[in-house]
Design a protein around this motif. Structure first.
Motif, PDB file in Angstrom:
ATOM      1  N   GLY A  89       0.789  -1.222  -0.115  1.00 29.31           N
ATOM      2  CA  GLY A  89      -0.050  -0.002   0.228  1.00 29.31           C
ATOM      3  C   GLY A  89       0.614   1.283  -0.078  1.00 29.31           C
ATOM      4  O   GLY A  89       0.113   2.498   0.124  1.00 29.31           O
ATOM      5  N   ASN A  90       2.116   1.279   0.036  1.00 26.91           N
ATOM      6  CA  ASN A  90       3.073   2.303   0.000  1.00 26.91           C
ATOM      7  C   ASN A  90       3.801   2.445  -1.261  1.00 26.91           C
ATOM      8  O   ASN A  90       4.158   1.453  -1.901  1.00 26.91           O
ATOM      9  CB  ASN A  90       3.883   2.248   1.295  1.00 26.91           C
ATOM     10  N   LEU A  91       3.964   3.649  -1.781  1.00 25.75           N
ATOM     11  CA  LEU A  91       4.778   3.949  -2.832  1.00 25.75           C
ATOM     12  C   LEU A  91       6.388   3.589  -2.351  1.00 25.75           C
ATOM     13  O   LEU A  91       6.618   4.270  -1.360  1.00 25.75           O
ATOM     14  CB  LEU A  91       4.610   5.552  -3.260  1.00 25.75           C
ATOM     15  N   VAL A  92       7.030   2.896  -3.194  1.00 21.49           N
ATOM     16  CA  VAL A  92       8.344   2.643  -2.665  1.00 21.49           C
ATOM     17  C   VAL A  92       9.355   3.097  -3.969  1.00 21.49           C
ATOM     18  O   VAL A  92      10.552   3.192  -3.573  1.00 21.49           O
ATOM     19  CB  VAL A  92       8.613   1.041  -2.416  1.00 21.49           C
ATOM     20  N   ASN A  93       9.065   3.334  -4.954  1.00 23.78           N
ATOM     21  CA  ASN A  93       9.957   3.812  -6.076  1.00 23.78           C
ATOM     22  C   ASN A  93       8.936   4.321  -7.249  1.00 23.78           C
ATOM     23  O   ASN A  93       7.815   3.961  -7.269  1.00 23.78           O
ATOM     24  CB  ASN A  93      10.559   2.346  -6.607  1.00 23.78           C
ATOM     25  N   VAL A  94       9.663   5.022  -8.024  1.00 25.47           N
ATOM     26  CA  VAL A  94       9.150   5.723  -9.240  1.00 25.47           C
ATOM     27  C   VAL A  94      10.174   5.717 -10.323  1.00 25.47           C
ATOM     28  O   VAL A  94      11.355   6.169 -10.068  1.00 25.47           O
ATOM     29  CB  VAL A  94       8.619   7.267  -8.758  1.00 25.47           C
ATOM     30  N   SER A  95       9.635   5.565 -11.575  1.00 24.90           N
ATOM     31  CA  SER A  95      10.641   5.993 -12.719  1.00 24.90           C
ATOM     32  C   SER A  95       9.828   6.766 -13.654  1.00 24.90           C
ATOM     33  O   SER A  95       8.491   6.738 -13.943  1.00 24.90           O
ATOM     34  CB  SER A  95      11.089   4.692 -13.396  1.00 24.90           C
ATOM     35  N   LEU A  96      10.575   7.532 -14.378  1.00 22.10           N
ATOM     36  CA  LEU A  96       9.914   8.445 -15.421  1.00 22.10           C
ATOM     37  C   LEU A  96      10.623   8.197 -16.760  1.00 22.10           C
ATOM     38  O   LEU A  96      11.838   8.048 -16.743  1.00 22.10           O
ATOM     39  CB  LEU A  96      10.051   9.890 -14.940  1.00 22.10           C
TER      40      LEU A  96
END
Length: 118
Positions: A89-96
């Motif tokens: 339920g938690n945001l742990v990483n992002v890529s763009l």
């Protein structure tokens, strides 16, 4: 509608429900344009290897994607696709933006700390 073989998220409510129900989840928010299409293709391939991760897509231009984009307002969302990695339920990483299969695999491994199942 995105024309991929991934599961589709069309509403913010469904997105919230999926984040709550899936321990490991990736949401690719993009368009039907070259960079996004390549990431969708890679995700479709990796989905077979990462059975412990659920893969979804969501249209970047869908007004319902604003919840996801607002969650990520800290990041510069000028590049798409936007790939968000959720664990428990938690945001742990992002890529763009565009990425190679190896970059995607590395982010999956780092985000979910489990090796791909071969």
């Amino acid at each position: 509608m995105l024309y991929t073989n991934l599961k589709h998220i069309e509403t913010a409510a469904y997105q919230t429900k999926m984040i709550e129900e899936n321990e490991n989840m990736v949401v690719i928010c993009g368009r039907m344009e070259p960079a996004s299409i390549e990431v969708y293709r890679i995700a479709e391939e990796l989905e077979k290897q990462y059975s412990h991760v659920k893969f979804y897509d969501m249209e970047f231009d869908n007004p319902e994607s604003s919840d996801l984009k607002n969650t990520l307002e800290y990041y510069n969302i000028a590049n798409i696709p936007l790939v968000a990695y959720f664990r428990s339920g938690n945001l742990v990483n992002v890529s763009l933006g565009n990425q190679t299969q190896q970059q995607f695999k590395s982010l999956l491994d780092n985000s979910f700390q489990e090796m791909a199942k071969v």
